[in-house]
Every structure is written in C-alpha cells, then in structure tokens.
Design a protein around this motif. Structure first.
Motif: not given
Length: 77
Positions: A10, A13-14, A18-19, A23
């Motif tokens: 996580w 990923e952060a 983020y796209d 989202l």
C-alpha cells in the motif's frame, strides 16, 4: 489482520501516485436504483419478524432490503 507485506504494498502504491481519472471512473458508493435519490426508512421489527424476513430472503436469494421492497410492492399492488 494486515501483514507487513500488505502495508508495504500500500505504501509503495501511494508513493508511486494514483491515476485520478481511473479513480473517478470507478464511482463511489452503492449503485443507484433509479433516477431519483432513495430514502432510508427505519422500521422496528421483533426478533421473530427479522427471523421470518431472513428466512424468506434466503429462500428467494434476496437481500433483506430487496425482500422488504418486494413485500411492500405486493402489498401496495
């Protein structure tokens, strides 16, 4: 329980970012049932009424809410 590995995934990923468009496409919340917003109506039921409702819902493969909506539809028809 969340593992250290999941936390690290996580965090990675952060940090990657983020796209935002992706989202936004996913939507939020439960899908709507119609054009109009729905209302939540609280109803008090006895334990026996809840058990009967759950039995019908399970037998018909419905959620509690859908079983109640169908019962009300039949009542109002």
């Amino acid at each position: 329980m969340v593992s250290e590995e999941q936390i690290q995934q996580w965090a990675d990923e952060a940090e990657a970012g983020y796209d935002v468009e992706e989202l936004k496409r996913r939507g939020r919340g439960r899908p709507g049932r119609g054009a109009e917003p729905m209302q939540v109506v609280a109803v008090r039921l006895t334990a026996e009424e809840v058990a009967a409702l759950d039995a019908v819902a399970e037998r018909e493969h419905l959620s509690r809410s859908e079983a109640i909506r169908r019962a009300l539809g039949n009542f109002a028809a």
